[in-house]
Design a protein around this motif. Structure first.
Motif, PDB file in Angstrom:
ATOM      1  N   LEU A 163       0.849  -1.210  -0.164  1.00 15.43           N
ATOM      2  CA  LEU A 163       0.031  -0.152   0.045  1.00 15.43           C
ATOM      3  C   LEU A 163       0.841   1.417   0.021  1.00 15.43           C
ATOM      4  O   LEU A 163       1.405   1.677   1.154  1.00 15.43           O
ATOM      5  CB  LEU A 163      -0.873   0.011   1.292  1.00 15.43           C
TER       6      LEU A 163
ATOM      7  N   LEU B 136      -9.368   4.366   1.625  1.00 20.33           N
ATOM      8  CA  LEU B 136      -9.007   3.921   0.158  1.00 20.33           C
ATOM      9  C   LEU B 136      -9.718   4.309  -1.080  1.00 20.33           C
ATOM     10  O   LEU B 136      -9.179   4.186  -1.921  1.00 20.33           O
ATOM     11  CB  LEU B 136      -9.441   2.367   0.092  1.00 20.33           C
TER      12      LEU B 136
ATOM     13  N   TYR C  75      -6.260   0.894  -4.629  1.00 20.60           N
ATOM     14  CA  TYR C  75      -6.739  -0.096  -3.740  1.00 20.60           C
ATOM     15  C   TYR C  75      -8.237  -0.346  -3.243  1.00 20.60           C
ATOM     16  O   TYR C  75      -9.008   0.649  -3.324  1.00 20.60           O
ATOM     17  CB  TYR C  75      -5.688  -0.106  -2.548  1.00 20.60           C
TER      18      TYR C  75
ATOM     19  N   GLY D 196      -6.219  -5.169  -1.104  1.00 19.70           N
ATOM     20  CA  GLY D 196      -5.146  -5.188  -2.219  1.00 19.70           C
ATOM     21  C   GLY D 196      -5.531  -4.277  -3.381  1.00 19.70           C
ATOM     22  O   GLY D 196      -6.613  -3.413  -3.203  1.00 19.70           O
ATOM     23  N   GLU D 197      -5.038  -4.705  -4.466  1.00 21.25           N
ATOM     24  CA  GLU D 197      -5.365  -3.623  -5.600  1.00 21.25           C
ATOM     25  C   GLU D 197      -6.790  -4.239  -6.171  1.00 21.25           C
ATOM     26  O   GLU D 197      -7.200  -5.241  -5.838  1.00 21.25           O
ATOM     27  CB  GLU D 197      -4.353  -3.997  -6.760  1.00 21.25           C
ATOM     28  N   LYS D 198      -7.660  -3.159  -6.693  1.00 23.22           N
ATOM     29  CA  LYS D 198      -8.853  -3.430  -7.229  1.00 23.22           C
ATOM     30  C   LYS D 198      -9.073  -4.410  -8.214  1.00 23.22           C
ATOM     31  O   LYS D 198      -9.984  -5.052  -8.309  1.00 23.22           O
ATOM     32  CB  LYS D 198      -9.658  -2.201  -7.827  1.00 23.22           C
TER      33      LYS D 198
END
Length: 647
Positions: free
Chosen positions: A294, A315, A320, A332-334
């Motif tokens: 992150l 966020l 993320y 986490g990442e989208k």
């Protein structure tokens, strides 16, 4: 009140008297020095004759020193100007006058006189010790403090003397200056206010003992709960990195139990995102997994938020996101497969085929939408925060769309009268005789036989011999009045949804023929005739777009086109039409009827055919002329009435 004024006046008088006495003592000392010095400097006893106007004292004294052989040194700050006339006065008296009048003083070093501005020696004395203004109520155990640049040592000493509370102050903050006003507070609360407003730390060991120390450079106070909780709602947050945006900043997170749920308070300035997420999860006691590094810093200030809500806001705007499965949060990442979720969003009032157009492009980014028209719903796949935002937006716009029924009343009223009267006579090979005598008005034509019979009856006794008319002679008598009162009413009704146009077209079509002749060939030309039929339409066309406001006013954009055939014509003649058009924007209350527009046309005419001159003579004109008198009135109006239907 009078006693108070008297005391003030006495104090002022005493001060003035003391000032005058001090001034007199100073002048006596200067006079004594000058008298003693005049024994060595005879110039001080000489008489002076001088008239000066607006010249600096320094120049004036310099001139006296040169003229009377004196040693005078003038300080640079002596810059006042003098305007005086001196006659038969000694130099020492003039110097004494200048010292008294312009607040000067003289220092004597041998025969040298140093001139400078006088300063009261009392001004250079050290100030008296300052007393701390404090009052303590032993019954209520409340203290009142009025502080103005008082040292922390003096304040705590005074509080200890009044209340008996022991307060220890660290040496490096002992002489810190404190200002402020506190009324009727406990000693602990007053010390806390002093600590918070002056970056101090206070701790208590019990038994009314307190220790005060200063905050570290990387520490500061922040509100613990809401900004309203200023009584005991402070906490100390650590900060590192200073103003460098590439380094961590301040971070403070705590949790409060409200019922069975923990609510988080966050205060962060330029804090790494990963540190903030970790602190949030630890304070909330939520298990979590982080599947990506992150990156980035966050600045936030929030109070009393659930873990999911504060995580969503933190966020937001970053690459993320998070999802929840069995109480475990995955961050986490989208684009990470484990982060994406699916949700079926069903609509209750709107149609699904128009919804995707209204969703902002920002919400549709990294999100997949699939419509299910059979369920009037759509399946959305994407990150959990985006799914929540889309669902919230859909709930806001998924409302009942009003149905508007529009009633249009079109009225045409024709009123008119035609009067025909006159006498016609002539000769014609074929004339239709007879006609109406009653009912349909007087419209009768007499032939030659009928006229001759009348003439014969007139001359029965051979008194008058009128003779006979020719066989082709005729006589027409006409006296007809024709009145008409025709009212035509059309009431079309249209229904449409709010914001959508409703159109209606009703009418008929007539055709007329156009013949064209063409010569074909050159040696033996042949005429070819072609005939084409062209349409002419007469329609009632309506186009209305309604808009319903919150107060149930209906704004309508309207276009109305009305055309009618006015006469029957032959097949080779185009039929004439009359057209009325309306185009307007109006605002109407629900179920109110208004007049959209109208036209009123009046025609009056009087015509006659007759013999010149004879047709104008009164009475005789009815024998030698035929007259038509016409009076017609045509009124066309359009009314409109909208009705909002919700169910």
């Amino acid at each position: 009140m009078r006693r108070t004024y008297t005391k003030i006046l006495l104090i002022i008088a005493c001060c003035s008297q003391f000032t005058a006495l001090a001034q007199t003592d100073r002048m006596n000392a200067v006079r004594s020095y000058l008298n003693t010095l005049s024994m060595d400097l005879p110039g001080l006893n000489q008489s002076i004759q001088m008239d000066v106007a607006d010249i600096p004292i320094a120049d004036f004294m310099r001139g006296i020193a040169q003229s009377y052989h004196l040693n005078i040194n003038i300080a640079p700050d002596v810059n006042k100007k003098i305007t005086n006339h001196f006659a038969n006065s000694t130099v020492k008296d003039v110097l004494l006058f200048l010292a008294n009048q312009y607040n000067l003083t003289y220092d004597f070093q041998g025969t040298i006189i140093n001139v400078r501005n006088y300063r009261d020696p009392k001004l250079d004395l050290p100030p008296p010790p300052k007393l701390v203004k404090a009052e303590y109520n032993t019954a209520s155990k409340l203290i009142t403090l009025d502080l103005s640049n008082d040292t922390l040592y003096d304040i705590t000493k005074k509080i200890t003397q009044l209340s008996g509370k022991n307060i220890a102050v660290m040496p490096h903050i002992m002489y810190k200056l404190i200002s402020g006003y506190m009324k009727d507070m406990t000693v602990a609360a007053a010390l806390e206010k002093i600590a918070v407003s002056n970056r101090l730390r206070i701790s208590s060991s019990g038994d009314d003992n307190f220790i005060m120390d200063g905050l570290e450079e990387d520490e500061e106070y922040v509100l613990k709960k809401n900004t309203d909780a200023v009584d005991n709602g402070y906490r100390i947050a650590r900060k590192t990195g200073g103003n460098d945006k590439t380094k961590p900043g301040r971070l403070s997170v705590d949790a409060n139990m409200v019922g069975q749920e923990k609510l988080l308070n966050v205060s962060a300035v330029n804090t790494p995102l990963k540190d903030l997420v970790k602190s949030l999860s630890e304070q909330a006691g939520i298990p979590y997994f982080i599947y990506a590094e992150l990156n980035g810093n966050v600045t936030a200030e929030a109070h009393n938020l659930k873990y999911a809500d504060v995580l969503q806001k933190v966020l937001l705007g970053t690459p993320y996101s998070f999802s929840q499965q069995d109480g475990i949060y995955m961050i986490g990442e989208k684009t990470f497969e484990g982060i994406k979720g699916q949700r079926l969003v069903q609509l209750h009032h709107r149609s699904v085929d128009s919804l995707a157009y209204f969703l902002p492009d920002e919400l549709k980014k990294d999100v997949t939408l699939k419509e299910f028209k059979e369920l009037n719903a759509f399946l959305v796949t994407g990150a959990e925060p985006q799914l929540n935002r889309i669902e919230q937006l859909v709930k806001q716009i998924d409302r009942k769309v009003p149905l508007i029924t529009i009633e249009v009343i079109i009225m045409d009223v024709n009123k008119g009268s035609v009067v025909k009267a006159g006498l016609k006579a002539g000769i014609s090979d074929s004339v239709r005789t007879g006609g109406n005598l009653l009912g349909g008005g007087l419209d009768f034509t007499l032939g030659s036989r009928s006229i001759n019979n009348i003439i014969d009856k007139i001359g029965l006794n051979n008194v008058f011999n009128l003779g006979h008319v020719t066989p082709n002679f005729y006589l027409q008598l006409q006296a007809i009045e024709n009145r008409q009162n025709v009212e035509m009413r059309q009431t079309p009704k249209l229904s449409t949804l709010n914001g959508h146009a409703a159109t209606l077209s009703i009418g008929n079509t007539r055709y007329y023929a156009v013949s064209t002749q063409n010569l074909m060939g050159s040696l033996s030309p042949t005429t070819v005739t072609t005939q084409q039929f062209y349409p002419v339409e007469a329609n009632l066309a309506l186009k209305i777009t309604p808009f319903v406001s919150a107060d149930e006013d209906v704004t309508m954009n309207m276009e109305i086109d009305i055309s009618n055939f006015t006469a029957d014509t032959k097949i080779n003649e185009p039929p004439p039409t009359a057209t009325s058009k309306f185009k307007s924007i109006i605002r109407v209350k629900n179920e109110d009827m208004v007049l959209l527009g109208g036209i009123e046309r009046t025609e009056k005419g009087d015509s006659y055919d007759g013999i010149p001159l004879l047709g104008r003579i009164p009475v005789l004109k009815w024998l030698f002329s035929s007259r038509d008198r016409r009076n017609t009135k045509v009124v066309s109006v359009v009314f409109i009435k909208p009705t909002i239907v919700y169910n």
